[in-house]
Design an enzyme around this catalytic site. Structure first.
Site, mmCIF file in Angstrom:
data_model
loop_
_atom_site.group_PDB
_atom_site.id
_atom_site.type_symbol
_atom_site.label_atom_id
_atom_site.label_comp_id
_atom_site.label_asym_id
_atom_site.label_seq_id
_atom_site.Cartn_x
_atom_site.Cartn_y
_atom_site.Cartn_z
ATOM 1 N N PRO A 233 0.792 -1.223 0.000
ATOM 2 C CA PRO A 233 0.000 0.000 0.000
ATOM 3 C C PRO A 233 0.833 1.286 0.000
ATOM 4 C CG PRO A 233 -0.087 -1.083 2.137
ATOM 5 C CD PRO A 233 0.556 -2.056 1.189
ATOM 6 N N ASN A 234 0.353 2.222 -0.786
ATOM 7 C CA ASN A 234 0.895 3.590 -0.889
ATOM 8 C C ASN A 234 2.210 3.679 -1.658
ATOM 9 O OD1 ASN A 234 -1.236 4.818 0.670
ATOM 10 N ND2 ASN A 234 -0.311 3.859 2.463
ATOM 11 N N ARG B 125 4.896 11.057 -2.428
ATOM 12 C CA ARG B 125 4.570 10.851 -1.031
ATOM 13 C C ARG B 125 5.809 11.064 -0.157
ATOM 14 N NH1 ARG B 125 4.694 4.838 1.381
ATOM 15 N NH2 ARG B 125 3.720 5.277 3.371
ATOM 16 N N GLU C 15 12.543 -9.019 2.562
ATOM 17 C CA GLU C 15 11.711 -7.882 2.981
ATOM 18 C C GLU C 15 12.515 -6.601 2.791
ATOM 19 O OE1 GLU C 15 10.355 -8.357 7.043
ATOM 20 O OE2 GLU C 15 9.977 -6.204 7.264
ATOM 21 N N ASP D 74 1.213 -15.338 6.786
ATOM 22 C CA ASP D 74 0.813 -16.707 6.466
ATOM 23 C C ASP D 74 1.030 -17.017 4.988
ATOM 24 O OD1 ASP D 74 0.159 -17.068 9.110
ATOM 25 O OD2 ASP D 74 -2.010 -16.916 8.816
ATOM 26 N N ARG E 43 12.537 5.115 13.028
ATOM 27 C CA ARG E 43 11.276 5.851 12.936
ATOM 28 C C ARG E 43 10.381 5.539 14.147
ATOM 29 N NH1 ARG E 43 8.926 5.277 7.067
ATOM 30 N NH2 ARG E 43 7.646 6.996 7.858
ATOM 31 N N ASN F 53 8.230 -5.176 -0.574
ATOM 32 C CA ASN F 53 8.082 -4.048 0.340
ATOM 33 C C ASN F 53 6.602 -4.031 0.720
ATOM 34 O OD1 ASN F 53 7.796 -1.714 1.753
ATOM 35 N ND2 ASN F 53 9.024 -0.459 0.341
ATOM 36 N N HIS G 184 3.551 -4.131 9.491
ATOM 37 C CA HIS G 184 3.375 -3.952 10.933
ATOM 38 C C HIS G 184 2.007 -4.413 11.423
ATOM 39 C CE1 HIS G 184 6.767 -1.483 9.909
ATOM 40 N NE2 HIS G 184 6.018 -0.634 9.232
ATOM 41 N N HIS H 166 12.584 -2.330 2.905
ATOM 42 C CA HIS H 166 12.011 -1.033 3.273
ATOM 43 C C HIS H 166 12.945 0.053 2.775
ATOM 44 C CE1 HIS H 166 9.035 -2.997 5.717
ATOM 45 N NE2 HIS H 166 10.002 -3.744 6.222
ATOM 46 N N ILE H 167 12.376 1.038 2.146
ATOM 47 C CA ILE H 167 13.175 2.151 1.630
ATOM 48 C C ILE H 167 13.782 2.942 2.790
ATOM 49 C CG2 ILE H 167 13.011 4.336 0.360
ATOM 50 C CD1 ILE H 167 10.739 2.916 -1.303
ATOM 51 N N SER H 168 12.952 3.209 3.784
ATOM 52 C CA SER H 168 13.420 3.964 4.949
ATOM 53 C C SER H 168 13.955 3.005 6.005
ATOM 54 C CB SER H 168 12.268 4.794 5.526
ATOM 55 O OG SER H 168 11.248 3.934 6.047
ATOM 56 N N ARG I 210 6.707 1.120 13.905
ATOM 57 C CA ARG I 210 7.335 0.566 12.681
ATOM 58 C C ARG I 210 8.473 -0.397 13.018
ATOM 59 N NH1 ARG I 210 5.113 3.817 8.569
ATOM 60 N NH2 ARG I 210 4.663 5.892 9.373
ATOM 61 N N TYR J 245 11.040 9.164 1.632
ATOM 62 C CA TYR J 245 11.140 8.106 0.621
ATOM 63 C C TYR J 245 11.868 8.521 -0.652
ATOM 64 C CZ TYR J 245 7.725 5.909 3.703
ATOM 65 O OH TYR J 245 7.103 5.368 4.797
ATOM 66 N N ALA K 231 2.869 -0.548 5.036
ATOM 67 C CA ALA K 231 2.340 -0.580 6.400
ATOM 68 C C ALA K 231 1.824 -1.958 6.806
ATOM 69 C CB ALA K 231 1.233 0.462 6.544
HETATM 70 C C1 DQA Z 1 8.057 1.325 4.241
HETATM 71 C C2 DQA Z 1 8.046 1.560 5.762
HETATM 72 C C3 DQA Z 1 6.667 1.316 6.335
HETATM 73 O O1 DQA Z 1 6.673 1.542 7.743
HETATM 74 C C4 DQA Z 1 5.670 2.264 5.717
HETATM 75 O O2 DQA Z 1 4.358 2.006 6.193
HETATM 76 C C5 DQA Z 1 5.712 2.251 4.219
HETATM 77 C C6 DQA Z 1 6.991 2.138 3.534
HETATM 78 C C7 DQA Z 1 9.418 1.694 3.602
HETATM 79 O O3 DQA Z 1 9.625 1.347 2.442
HETATM 80 O O4 DQA Z 1 10.262 2.341 4.237
HETATM 81 O O5 DQA Z 1 4.678 2.396 3.566
HETATM 82 O O6 DQA Z 1 7.821 -0.056 3.997
#
Ligand code: DQA
Length: 146
Positions: free
Chosen positions: A10-11, A18, A100, A87, A109, A74, A80, A102-104, A113, A23, A77
């Protein structure tokens, strides 16, 4: 040929617009184009998928399991929050596994998270390296499994 599916949750379709302070300015299309170039250089097959819907992500992961693919994900959210995602990914973990990304640096943070429902069953976790994390994960699969 090694098959890798790069999945964004998502997002992440909003990358570039964003929270650029968190990011960066690279869009998801830019990331996918870079990873596609890298994959052809490394001789691996790569597919991409993004959704804002948990069920759609689960179904794409089921497909990856049926295809015997490795997964770079990735989960945004859902990292978390989602036992369902865990599963589904457990089935991938029994095969080629998943990385897995994560960009950040989620650990630098907000406390909510810091916990992931996925990390303990991942092959590895990359956080905080920006969009390079996707390439690093694809390189991992190419070198370890290719
Ligand atoms: C994220 C970190 C997550 O906590 C956040 O909800 C995201 C992006 C990252 O790529 O840093 O949507 O996965």
């Amino acid at each position: 040929m090694l098959n890798i599916v790069v999945i964004n949750g998502p997002n992440l379709n909003r990358l570039g617009k964003r929270q650029p302070d968190v990011y960066g300015s690279t869009t998801l299309q830019d990331i996918e184009a870079d990873v596609a170039n890298l994959a052809s250089e490394l001789g691996v097959h790569v597919e991409f998928f993004q959704s804002n819907y948990e069920g759609a992500l689960l179904e794409r992961i089921h497909q990856a399991a049926d295809d015997g693919a490795g997964v770079v994900i990735n989960p945004g959210a859902f990292t978390h929050t989602s036992v369902a995602l865990r599963d589904a990914l457990a089935e991938i973990a029994d095969g080629l596994g998943f990385v897995e990304v994560h960009i950040s640096n989620v650990h630098a943070r907000e406390p909510f998270r810091h916990h992931s429902y996925l990390s303990d069953i991942a092959r590895g976790v990359i956080a905080g390296l920006g969009t390079y994390g996707y390439s690093a994960a694809v390189r991992y699969f190419a070198e370890m499994e290719g």
